[in-house]
Design a protein around this motif. Structure first.
Motif, mmCIF file in Angstrom:
data_model
loop_
_atom_site.group_PDB
_atom_site.id
_atom_site.type_symbol
_atom_site.label_atom_id
_atom_site.label_comp_id
_atom_site.label_asym_id
_atom_site.label_seq_id
_atom_site.Cartn_x
_atom_site.Cartn_y
_atom_site.Cartn_z
ATOM 1 N N ALA A 42 6.405 -22.149 -0.796
ATOM 2 C CA ALA A 42 7.750 -22.709 -0.926
ATOM 3 C C ALA A 42 8.803 -21.633 -1.057
ATOM 4 C CB ALA A 42 7.818 -23.658 -2.121
ATOM 5 N N ALA A 43 8.406 -20.421 -1.387
ATOM 6 C CA ALA A 43 9.348 -19.305 -1.488
ATOM 7 C C ALA A 43 9.181 -18.379 -0.286
ATOM 8 C CB ALA A 43 9.133 -18.542 -2.789
ATOM 9 N N GLY A 44 8.854 -18.956 0.852
ATOM 10 C CA GLY A 44 8.548 -18.166 2.036
ATOM 11 C C GLY A 44 9.643 -17.206 2.448
ATOM 12 N N GLY A 45 10.899 -17.599 2.223
ATOM 13 C CA GLY A 45 12.003 -16.752 2.650
ATOM 14 C C GLY A 45 12.267 -15.573 1.745
ATOM 15 N N GLY A 46 11.746 -15.627 0.535
ATOM 16 C CA GLY A 46 12.014 -14.554 -0.418
ATOM 17 C C GLY A 46 13.448 -14.602 -0.924
ATOM 18 N N ASP A 47 13.863 -13.541 -1.556
ATOM 19 C CA ASP A 47 15.219 -13.450 -2.093
ATOM 20 C C ASP A 47 16.139 -12.866 -1.028
ATOM 21 O OD1 ASP A 47 17.541 -13.105 -3.477
ATOM 22 O OD2 ASP A 47 16.749 -11.713 -4.969
ATOM 23 N N ASN A 48 16.895 -13.730 -0.345
ATOM 24 C CA ASN A 48 17.755 -13.255 0.745
ATOM 25 C C ASN A 48 18.858 -12.324 0.264
ATOM 26 O OD1 ASN A 48 17.665 -16.332 2.740
ATOM 27 N ND2 ASN A 48 16.124 -14.751 2.415
ATOM 28 N N ALA A 49 19.264 -12.469 -0.990
ATOM 29 C CA ALA A 49 20.342 -11.629 -1.503
ATOM 30 C C ALA A 49 19.869 -10.201 -1.770
ATOM 31 C CB ALA A 49 20.908 -12.236 -2.790
ATOM 32 N N ALA A 50 18.580 -10.022 -1.980
ATOM 33 C CA ALA A 50 18.052 -8.681 -2.249
ATOM 34 C C ALA A 50 18.173 -7.816 -1.003
ATOM 35 C CB ALA A 50 16.605 -8.776 -2.689
ATOM 36 N N LEU A 310 18.634 -11.546 8.684
ATOM 37 C CA LEU A 310 17.289 -11.976 8.302
ATOM 38 C C LEU A 310 16.303 -11.812 9.451
ATOM 39 C CD1 LEU A 310 18.148 -15.215 6.263
ATOM 40 C CD2 LEU A 310 17.574 -12.938 5.376
ATOM 41 N N LEU A 311 16.738 -12.096 10.676
ATOM 42 C CA LEU A 311 15.871 -11.907 11.840
ATOM 43 C C LEU A 311 15.455 -10.448 11.980
ATOM 44 C CD1 LEU A 311 17.511 -14.071 14.658
ATOM 45 C CD2 LEU A 311 15.253 -14.401 13.633
ATOM 46 N N ALA A 312 16.439 -9.552 11.874
ATOM 47 C CA ALA A 312 16.156 -8.128 12.053
ATOM 48 C C ALA A 312 15.271 -7.584 10.932
ATOM 49 C CB ALA A 312 17.468 -7.345 12.118
ATOM 50 N N GLN A 313 15.330 -8.225 9.774
ATOM 51 C CA GLN A 313 14.517 -7.785 8.637
ATOM 52 C C GLN A 313 13.211 -8.570 8.521
ATOM 53 O OE1 GLN A 313 17.328 -8.304 5.436
ATOM 54 N NE2 GLN A 313 18.244 -6.278 5.727
ATOM 55 N N ALA A 314 12.949 -9.429 9.521
ATOM 56 C CA ALA A 314 11.725 -10.241 9.545
ATOM 57 C C ALA A 314 11.580 -11.077 8.274
ATOM 58 C CB ALA A 314 10.493 -9.361 9.751
ATOM 59 N N ARG A 315 12.681 -11.689 7.871
ATOM 60 C CA ARG A 315 12.668 -12.540 6.681
ATOM 61 C C ARG A 315 13.050 -13.970 7.070
ATOM 62 N NH1 ARG A 315 15.430 -9.783 1.438
ATOM 63 N NH2 ARG A 315 17.138 -9.091 2.784
ATOM 64 N N GLY A 316 12.669 -14.904 6.219
ATOM 65 C CA GLY A 316 13.061 -16.281 6.397
ATOM 66 C C GLY A 316 14.247 -16.613 5.509
ATOM 67 N N MET A 317 14.525 -17.904 5.368
ATOM 68 C CA MET A 317 15.634 -18.356 4.533
ATOM 69 C C MET A 317 15.090 -18.793 3.179
ATOM 70 S SD MET A 317 17.635 -20.470 7.512
ATOM 71 C CE MET A 317 18.979 -21.020 6.458
ATOM 72 N N SER A 318 15.688 -18.293 2.112
ATOM 73 C CA SER A 318 15.097 -18.440 0.783
ATOM 74 C C SER A 318 14.941 -19.886 0.330
ATOM 75 C CB SER A 318 15.926 -17.666 -0.242
ATOM 76 O OG SER A 318 17.267 -18.120 -0.261
ATOM 77 N N ASP A 319 15.782 -20.792 0.800
ATOM 78 C CA ASP A 319 15.685 -22.183 0.371
ATOM 79 C C ASP A 319 14.747 -23.016 1.244
ATOM 80 O OD1 ASP A 319 17.345 -21.839 -1.776
ATOM 81 O OD2 ASP A 319 19.154 -22.417 -0.704
ATOM 82 N N LEU A 320 14.113 -22.386 2.220
ATOM 83 C CA LEU A 320 13.170 -23.079 3.080
ATOM 84 C C LEU A 320 11.769 -22.521 2.866
ATOM 85 C CD1 LEU A 320 15.119 -23.276 6.467
ATOM 86 C CD2 LEU A 320 15.059 -24.954 4.622
ATOM 87 N N ALA A 321 10.761 -23.361 3.073
ATOM 88 C CA ALA A 321 9.383 -22.921 2.887
ATOM 89 C C ALA A 321 8.916 -22.006 4.010
ATOM 90 C CB ALA A 321 8.464 -24.141 2.793
ATOM 91 N N GLU A 322 9.512 -22.165 5.207
ATOM 92 C CA GLU A 322 9.069 -21.366 6.356
ATOM 93 C C GLU A 322 9.350 -19.883 6.146
ATOM 94 O OE1 GLU A 322 8.877 -25.332 7.389
ATOM 95 O OE2 GLU A 322 10.635 -24.292 6.644
ATOM 96 N N HIS A 323 8.489 -19.062 6.729
ATOM 97 C CA HIS A 323 8.650 -17.618 6.617
ATOM 98 C C HIS A 323 9.590 -17.057 7.680
ATOM 99 C CE1 HIS A 323 5.546 -16.645 3.546
ATOM 100 N NE2 HIS A 323 5.068 -17.811 3.937
ATOM 101 N N GLU A 324 10.010 -17.896 8.625
ATOM 102 C CA GLU A 324 10.892 -17.440 9.687
ATOM 103 C C GLU A 324 12.198 -18.219 9.675
ATOM 104 O OE1 GLU A 324 7.801 -18.689 10.455
ATOM 105 O OE2 GLU A 324 6.750 -16.758 10.446
ATOM 106 N N VAL A 325 13.205 -17.631 10.289
ATOM 107 C CA VAL A 325 14.480 -18.314 10.492
ATOM 108 C C VAL A 325 14.270 -19.472 11.462
ATOM 109 C CG1 VAL A 325 16.764 -18.037 11.543
ATOM 110 C CG2 VAL A 325 15.890 -16.268 9.998
#
Length: 351
Positions: A42-50, A310-325
């Motif tokens: 559920a925290a797939g996106g991680g902390d986007n603000a970090a 987020l795409l360039a950093q290979a991160r997802g969105m923090s409020d979504l479970a998915e690991h990708e945008v």
């Protein structure tokens, strides 16, 4: 000593509960590792603000020939400046499609990490966007969509059809509230050759039909104050009475309102489109025909820059479970009225 029946039942219930607890504990102890990890997904996106790895975002949009387009570039630049791990590489707004294509080619050759492109013409710019994707540079396609889904990694834009639906629903509710029978409803569209105008008109037409209403008068302008004034003048001369008007675009609405005031007409109410600050101020004042506007928010360009990072950093969105945008994001066309205008003043743009 004999045990009373009620006490015996309690003891039996307690033993059963303990047994169930033991079984449950045993089940939990044997939970497969993949199930134990489900909560973490559920925290797939991680902390986007970090802060993440430093990335360079290339940006391309057409020339800022009216308020909404200027706001798109302003929002993109402002968002990038807030992100310490981003270098923003904007190009100057092109005066035509060929110039914008050349600017995107330059960004590809510079090997930026990701591209944010608001195309002047989605079809004409599809090929250069495909080249970027083939070069390993993800593309965030803003608003005007490319012809091929292979030309972008994610699309973000407004809901043109939804704008028409929401404008129709608001107008129908206001006419019903005022008990207006057989209303004369006018539409001042944007550029008819553009798919976005066609979608807005389709939504408006079909939205009115749900309420047993229809567009009585229609003209098309070209998203400028000058064409808005000219076409509104023609409309007002052709229609001696109107009950409601939907104008697709608040930039051309400056001209529309000038024509209305010059004609001295005030028997109808008007709904705008996009959400300029000037129109919101008029709605808040409540002393003219301007009753509401349906948002088509240029703040989508802020979101586009955030998604690109987020795409360039290979991160997802923090409020979504998915690991990708996500593959696509469609913004909502809220109706701004005098009752809620204060809530939306922060996104009003200068026409």
């Amino acid at each position: 000593m004999s045990v009373p029946e009620t006490t015996r039942r309690r003891l039996l219930f307690g033993s059963t509960a303990l047994g169930a607890s033991a079984v449950l504990s045993g089940c939990l102890a044997n939970t497969p590792p993949q199930q134990e990890n489900q909560a973490a997904v559920a925290a797939g996106g991680g902390d986007n603000a970090a802060p993440g790895k430093h990335v360079t975002i290339g940006f391309s949009a057409p020339a800022a020939d009216h308020g909404w387009m200027a706001a798109m570039t302003t929002y993109a630049r402002a968002q990038a400046e807030k992100l310490p791990d981003v270098t923003f590489r904007p190009t100057e707004g092109g005066s035509d499609v060929s110039q914008q294509i050349a600017q995107v080619e330059t960004l590809i050759n510079e090997k930026v990490d990701v591209l944010v492109v608001l195309p002047a013409d989605g079809k004409a710019m599809t090929d250069v966007a495909l080249r970027a994707m083939q070069a390993g540079i993800p593309v965030v396609n803003v608003d005007r969509v490319f012809d091929s889904p292979d030309a972008y990694r994610v699309w973000i834009g407004g809901d043109n059809y939804g704008m028409g639906i929401n404008a129709a629903d608001y107008i129908a509710a206001e006419l019903e509230r005022a008990n207006v029978a057989n209303p004369v409803i006018a539409e001042i569209a944007g550029t008819d050759s553009l798919p976005l105008t066609q979608e807005r008109s389709a939504g408006f037409r079909e939205g009115l039909a749900k309420h047993g209403l229809e567009v009585t008068r229609r003209v098309a302008a070209e998203f400028t104050a000058e064409t808005g004034e000219r076409q509104a003048t023609n409309l007002l001369q052709a229609a001696s009475h109107l009950d409601a008007v939907w104008n697709h675009d608040d930039d051309q609405g400056i001209g529309v309102l000038s024509a209305v005031e010059a004609a001295g007409r005030d028997e109808f109410f008007m709904v705008g489109g996009a959400g300029s600050r000037q129109v919101m101020d008029r709605i808040k004042a409540g002393n003219g025909v301007m009753r509401a506007t349906v948002l088509y928010n240029p703040s989508m360009c802020s979101s586009a820059v955030s998604l690109a990072r987020l795409l360039a950093q290979a991160r997802g969105m923090s409020d979504l479970a998915e690991h990708e945008v996500p593959r696509s994001v469609t913004t909502y066309s809220a109706v701004v009225t005098r009752d809620n205008v204060d809530q939306y003043l922060d996104v009003g743009f200068a026409s």
